[in-house]
Scaffold this motif. Structure first.
Motif, mmCIF file in Angstrom:
data_model
loop_
_atom_site.group_PDB
_atom_site.id
_atom_site.type_symbol
_atom_site.label_atom_id
_atom_site.label_comp_id
_atom_site.label_asym_id
_atom_site.label_seq_id
_atom_site.Cartn_x
_atom_site.Cartn_y
_atom_site.Cartn_z
ATOM 1 N N ASP A 134 22.166 37.638 50.482
ATOM 2 C CA ASP A 134 22.614 38.361 49.293
ATOM 3 C C ASP A 134 23.561 39.498 49.632
ATOM 4 N N THR A 178 27.410 33.451 29.320
ATOM 5 C CA THR A 178 27.515 33.899 30.710
ATOM 6 C C THR A 178 26.239 33.577 31.475
ATOM 7 N N ALA A 227 31.734 38.339 39.571
ATOM 8 C CA ALA A 227 30.882 37.584 40.504
ATOM 9 C C ALA A 227 31.452 36.204 40.821
ATOM 10 N N LYS A 286 29.224 31.806 46.015
ATOM 11 C CA LYS A 286 30.421 32.360 45.352
ATOM 12 C C LYS A 286 31.672 32.067 46.196
ATOM 13 N N SER A 289 23.354 43.179 45.941
ATOM 14 C CA SER A 289 23.549 41.955 45.155
ATOM 15 C C SER A 289 24.509 42.211 44.003
ATOM 16 N N GLY A 290 24.915 41.130 43.355
ATOM 17 C CA GLY A 290 25.772 41.244 42.181
ATOM 18 C C GLY A 290 25.028 41.858 41.005
ATOM 19 N N TYR A 332 25.825 26.900 31.980
ATOM 20 C CA TYR A 332 24.398 27.010 32.188
ATOM 21 C C TYR A 332 23.700 26.320 31.040
ATOM 22 N N ASP A 358 32.594 41.775 35.221
ATOM 23 C CA ASP A 358 31.710 40.966 36.050
ATOM 24 C C ASP A 358 32.590 39.961 36.797
ATOM 25 N N ALA A 413 22.444 36.999 34.646
ATOM 26 C CA ALA A 413 22.504 38.261 35.392
ATOM 27 C C ALA A 413 23.421 39.275 34.702
HETATM 28 C C1 LIG Z 1 26.102 35.229 40.560
HETATM 29 C C2 LIG Z 1 26.391 35.993 39.355
HETATM 30 C C3 LIG Z 1 25.819 37.271 39.137
HETATM 31 C C4 LIG Z 1 24.729 37.842 39.972
HETATM 32 O O1 LIG Z 1 24.974 37.948 41.314
HETATM 33 P P1 LIG Z 1 23.762 37.996 42.360
HETATM 34 O O2 LIG Z 1 24.418 38.407 43.615
HETATM 35 O O3 LIG Z 1 23.152 36.643 42.398
HETATM 36 O O4 LIG Z 1 22.801 39.023 41.880
HETATM 37 C C5 LIG Z 1 26.238 37.983 38.021
HETATM 38 N N1 LIG Z 1 27.128 37.480 37.151
HETATM 39 C C6 LIG Z 1 27.670 36.263 37.308
HETATM 40 C C7 LIG Z 1 28.671 35.801 36.318
HETATM 41 C C8 LIG Z 1 27.311 35.476 38.401
HETATM 42 O O5 LIG Z 1 27.846 34.260 38.553
#
Ligand SMILES: *Cc1c(COP(=O)(O)O)cnc(C)c1O
Length: 363
Positions: free
Chosen positions: A192, A85, A158, A185, A59-60, A309, A156, A88
């Motif tokens: 995941d 942000t 993601a 994404k 996962s991210g 968010y 990051d 996560a």
């Molecule tokens: C989605 C996201 C994550 C986490 O990724 P996961 O695969 O859901 O664990 C981290 N940082 C940002 C900015 C995200 O949008």
């Protein structure tokens, strides 16, 4: 017409045959975790980002916390990150016992580089640059500050698969770039998935060992690791998605270009792109002082929206222990009250988009 904020099914049907062929190939292969698909995906994705190594993970979030772990950042250390942000990013820091130090965002919704140095202390060990909503952060000054203070730089990514700052891909600036392949994404798996990218052979090797219970050779465990492996099915499907990523990002660029040209309403502010940066439009985020009214109005027209968010991490219950109350990050908090993501997805039809634009313009 009913319009959802996101339509992941459209992204599947666009390349249905390729996805189905790949899924069947993996299912029939009899090999499901860490195999040829993961190896190939890691090579292809590293080459796409322009780094020497990629290591697939589950996962991210795993990518983030494992990145800080192998960089040796933990209890007593501080990591600088933007306040607005996804939570996560912050958990990637705090899982290791380190403390997040929040910096306010700029008008592009990314970290305000002019505020970073004020937050650096003797305990600061790293900067986590988040490329929020798909737009590359202001990387030139961030890289400079990291160098000047001898800080590690983690990205990051993601939300930024394919986004660049001055032609250099996000994920290739720092010590480690962290990616998520969560289905929504830009480069989504069908479950995941995540990955780190790096130019440092030693870091890549440490992550490779860490993701598999700390073992390089089966049953010989060097460190206390974890189980965070990208599986063959997701890796195979991600290879299909990666092949089409440029095309998918171009489609989003086209849709968002039309939004920017055709949405006209003084009740809201459209997103801006920084000179030198590109965005892959993970979200199309507007700001409005009349957001709640706008959401209600759009709902009545059957247009779905999402807030990315509504509660900034420092005000979430989980981070109450940091003792940062309301008013401690006024810009971050203002953004949380004003941002709204309007419908955007690959496969969005011109008809659907026209409907959204017409209704927003009439608000
Ligand atoms: C989605 C996201 C994550 C986490 O990724 P996961 O695969 O859901 O664990 C981290 N940082 C940002 C900015 C995200 O949008």
């Amino acid at each position: 017409m009913r319009i959802m904020p996101n339509r992941m099914d459209r992204g599947f049907y666009k390349y249905q045959k390729e996805f189905e062929d790949k899924a069947l190939k993996v299912l029939r292969s009899g090999w499901y975790v860490l195999g040829e698909e993961v190896d190939c995906f890691e090579k292809e994705f590293a080459s796409f980002v322009g780094t020497d190594y990629c290591v697939g993970l589950a996962s991210g979030l795993d990518a983030l916390w494992i990145a800080f772990r192998v960089l040796g950042i933990g209890t007593g250390d501080e990591v600088i990150v933007q306040g607005n942000t996804y939570i996560a990013s912050v958990m990637g820091i705090t899982i290791n016992g380190a403390t997040p130090v929040f910096v306010e965002p700029d008008e592009y919704n990314n970290i305000d580089v002019l505020e970073i140095e004020k937050k650096i202390t003797g305990r600061t060990k790293a900067i986590l640059a988040v490329h929020l909503y798909g737009q590359a952060s202001n990387m030139e000054p961030i890289v400079e500050i990291a160098k000047k203070y001898n800080l590690k730089l983690v990205e990051d990514c993601a939300q930024s698969h394919g986004a660049c700052f001055r032609e250099k891909m996000t994920g290739s600036f720092g010590d480690i770039g962290c990616f998520s392949f969560y289905p929504s994404k830009n480069m989504g798996a069908f479950g995941d998935g995540g990955a780190i990218v790096t130019n440092d052979e030693n870091l890549a090797q440490q992550v490779r060992i860490f993701r598999n219970y700390g073992s390089e050779k089966r049953y010989y465990n060097k460190v206390v690791g974890t189980n965070s492996r990208l599986d063959e099915l997701q890796a195979g499907l991600l290879r299909v998605r990666l092949k089409h990523l440029e095309e998918l990002n171009q489609e989003r660029e086209k849709i968002c270009g039309i939004y920017i040209k055709q949405i006209e309403n003084e009740a809201l502010e459209l997103p801006k792109v920084r000179e030198g940066a590109t965005t892959v439009w993970h979200q199309f985020v507007i700001h409005s002082k009349r957001r709640e009214e706008l959401i209600k109005y759009l709902n009545e027209k059957e247009i779905g929206t999402i807030i990315h968010y509504p509660i900034p991490p420092h005000l979430s219950e989980a981070y109450g222990y940091l003792g940062l109350g309301k008013g401690s990050l006024p810009i971050t908090e203002k953004y949380a009250d004003e941002v709204l993501s309007i419908p955007l997805y690959n496969g969005m039809t011109a008809e659907e988009q026209e409907y959204v634009i017409e209704k927003i313009n009439r608000f």
